[in-house]
Enzyme design. Structure first.
Site, PDB file in Angstrom:
ATOM      1  CE  LYS A   1      -2.170   0.788   3.900  1.00  0.00           C
ATOM      2  NZ  LYS A   1      -1.649   2.049   4.481  1.00  0.00           N
TER       3      LYS A   1
ATOM      4  NE  ARG B   1      -2.895   1.127  13.778  1.00  0.00           N
ATOM      5  CZ  ARG B   1      -2.336   1.124  12.591  1.00  0.00           C
ATOM      6  NH1 ARG B   1      -1.022   1.230  12.470  1.00  0.00           N
ATOM      7  NH2 ARG B   1      -3.075   1.015  11.503  1.00  0.00           N
TER       8      ARG B   1
ATOM      9  NE  ARG C   1      -0.737  -1.414   9.221  1.00  0.00           N
ATOM     10  CZ  ARG C   1      -0.580  -2.044   8.055  1.00  0.00           C
ATOM     11  NH1 ARG C   1      -0.773  -3.350   7.983  1.00  0.00           N
ATOM     12  NH2 ARG C   1      -0.248  -1.371   6.975  1.00  0.00           N
TER      13      ARG C   1
ATOM     14  CG  ASP D   1       2.209   0.841  10.123  1.00  0.00           C
ATOM     15  OD1 ASP D   1       1.694   1.537  11.020  1.00  0.00           O
ATOM     16  OD2 ASP D   1       2.257   1.193   8.931  1.00  0.00           O
TER      17      ASP D   1
END
Length: 409
Positions: free
Chosen positions: A23, A323, A366, A292
């Site tokens: 991506k 996150r 994710r 990530d």
């Protein structure tokens, strides 16, 4: 879509998986193609983010809605600011209106861009009136999201005088900056990165060139986790990958040796093998260059009954969700002993792993994919499982190829 997920009947895995293009590389390549139409792209990502990027680049005037795509928001802000004659309002999901863009907007304004906020100062939606940007020097804090920096670097060669970018402080996410510069080099754009200064030369046109997007290392992380949680002797082959990747998440190769996973390249394939069980009970990683994969690593450690201390996570609070807080909430539901700060995560030993817990995904692809490998240990539910389409639409189908049993509820 709510999904119930359980492990393959045989945890000694031997499978092949084809993963779509990165991506990150795809969206960078798409913007460069918009600036230089004679660029062609192969192995483009089939993600939602790449799709909204393509649609956004085609709009001349009006509203550009990028939904949850943070990369598209940052990249298109720079693109439209530099496109004389175009006038758009750039907006997205509710979460997107909570993610700051002020640092990037102010940098572009200092170059002469005309950008205003439609609602809250510093946040989307933003109104952009494209102008010819003449100024060529700008500075940014070095510890911000690399997407702000890459947004400026990608439009730099199309500016009349190029760009000199000074980064103030300690630089984070260096691999993503280098990815952008490497793509510029591939299309013949001169650039340099010395100390905290990046220079990109102007170029009105480029020769015909084909950019081949490597498959996504972030997506590969979930297979590293699955192999780590499988039996010794398991092997999964992923394609198409290359050694010396531009992607920061390729650090997985080294990091997952701590979990007994070996990486081997054969042609365009990468082979993941579980060669041993972990030798240590605790790992410590600085993930400032690959934030990530923090969710994947934290879940892997919990699944293996290991402690971990992860640092360099300051950018995770402004992602699709916060996150760090999301990890704290969901791992705690499973029985983990976890603490988080603004930029660190610590997982202590726990003798509990609760089964059939429903994992909330917070509109974050994710979160869904990072927790899925834990089904190797206990069956679980994944709420809003369709969120994976943001970066990896075929994820659940590919897990079924490995023998995972998934059932929509």
């Amino acid at each position: 879509m709510k999904l119930h997920l359980s492990a393959p009947s045989n945890k000694l895995l031997h499978n092949n998986i084809q993963i779509t293009g990165s991506k990150s590389e795809s969206n960078r390549s798409l913007l460069l193609q918009a600036l230089y139409p004679n660029i062609s792209i192969k192995n483009l990502s089939n993600s939602d983010d790449a799709e909204v990027m393509q649609k956004g680049l085609k709009i001349e005037n009006g509203v550009v809605d990028i939904h949850h795509a943070g990369t598209a928001m940052r990249f298109l802000t720079g693109y439209f600011a530099s496109q004389e004659g175009k006038e758009v309002t750039l907006t997205g999901s509710q979460r997107m209106t909570e993610r700051p863009v002020k640092v990037l907007v102010e940098a572009l304004q200092s170059l002469g861009a005309e950008i205003s906020y439609e609602k809250n100062d510093g946040y989307p939606p933003i109104r952009i009136k494209g102008k010819k940007l003449i100024k060529s020097q700008v500075s940014l804090p070095a510890n911000i999201s690399s997407q702000y920096i890459s947004s400026l670097l990608l439009i730099a060669p199309s500016l009349q005088n190029g760009l000199e970018l000074d980064l103030v402080g300690k630089i984070t996410s260096v691999p993503y900056i280098k990815m952008t510069l490497a793509l510029l080099s591939q299309i013949g754009i001169e650039n340099s990165f010395e100390g905290n200064t990046i220079k990109v030369s102007p170029k009105a046109s480029v020769d015909d060139v084909s950019l081949v997007v490597e498959s996504d290392w972030s997506s590969a992380s979930y297979y590293y986790s699955i192999v780590a949680l499988s039996e010794v002797g398991s092997e999964i082959t992923l394609s198409a990958y290359k050694n010396n990747s531009l992607q920061g998440d390729s650090a997985l190769q080294e990091l997952y040796t701590e979990f007994g996973v070996e990486t081997q390249f054969e042609g365009n394939n990468v082979i993941l093998r579980k060669i041993e069980n972990p030798k240590e009970q605790k790992v410590q990683f600085d993930l400032s260059n690959a934030p990530d994969i923090a969710q994947t690593i934290a879940v892997t450690c919990f699944g293996l009954g290991m402690e971990c201390h992860l640092t360099g996570l300051h950018t995770l609070k402004i992602k699709e969700t916060d996150r760090l807080e999301a990890l704290h909430t969901e791992l705690s539901k499973l029985g983990a002993n976890i603490t988080v700060t603004e930029k660190e995560l610590t997982l202590s030993l726990s003798d509990t792993m609760n089964a059939d817990i429903a994992i909330d995904t917070y509109n974050d692809h994710r979160m869904a994919m990072a927790f899925a490998p834990l089904a190797m240990k206990v069956p679980l539910f994944v709420n809003d499982a369709g969120v994976v389409s943001k970066s990896y639409p075929d994820f659940w189908k590919d897990l079924e190829k490995l023998g995972f049993v998934s059932k929509s509820i």
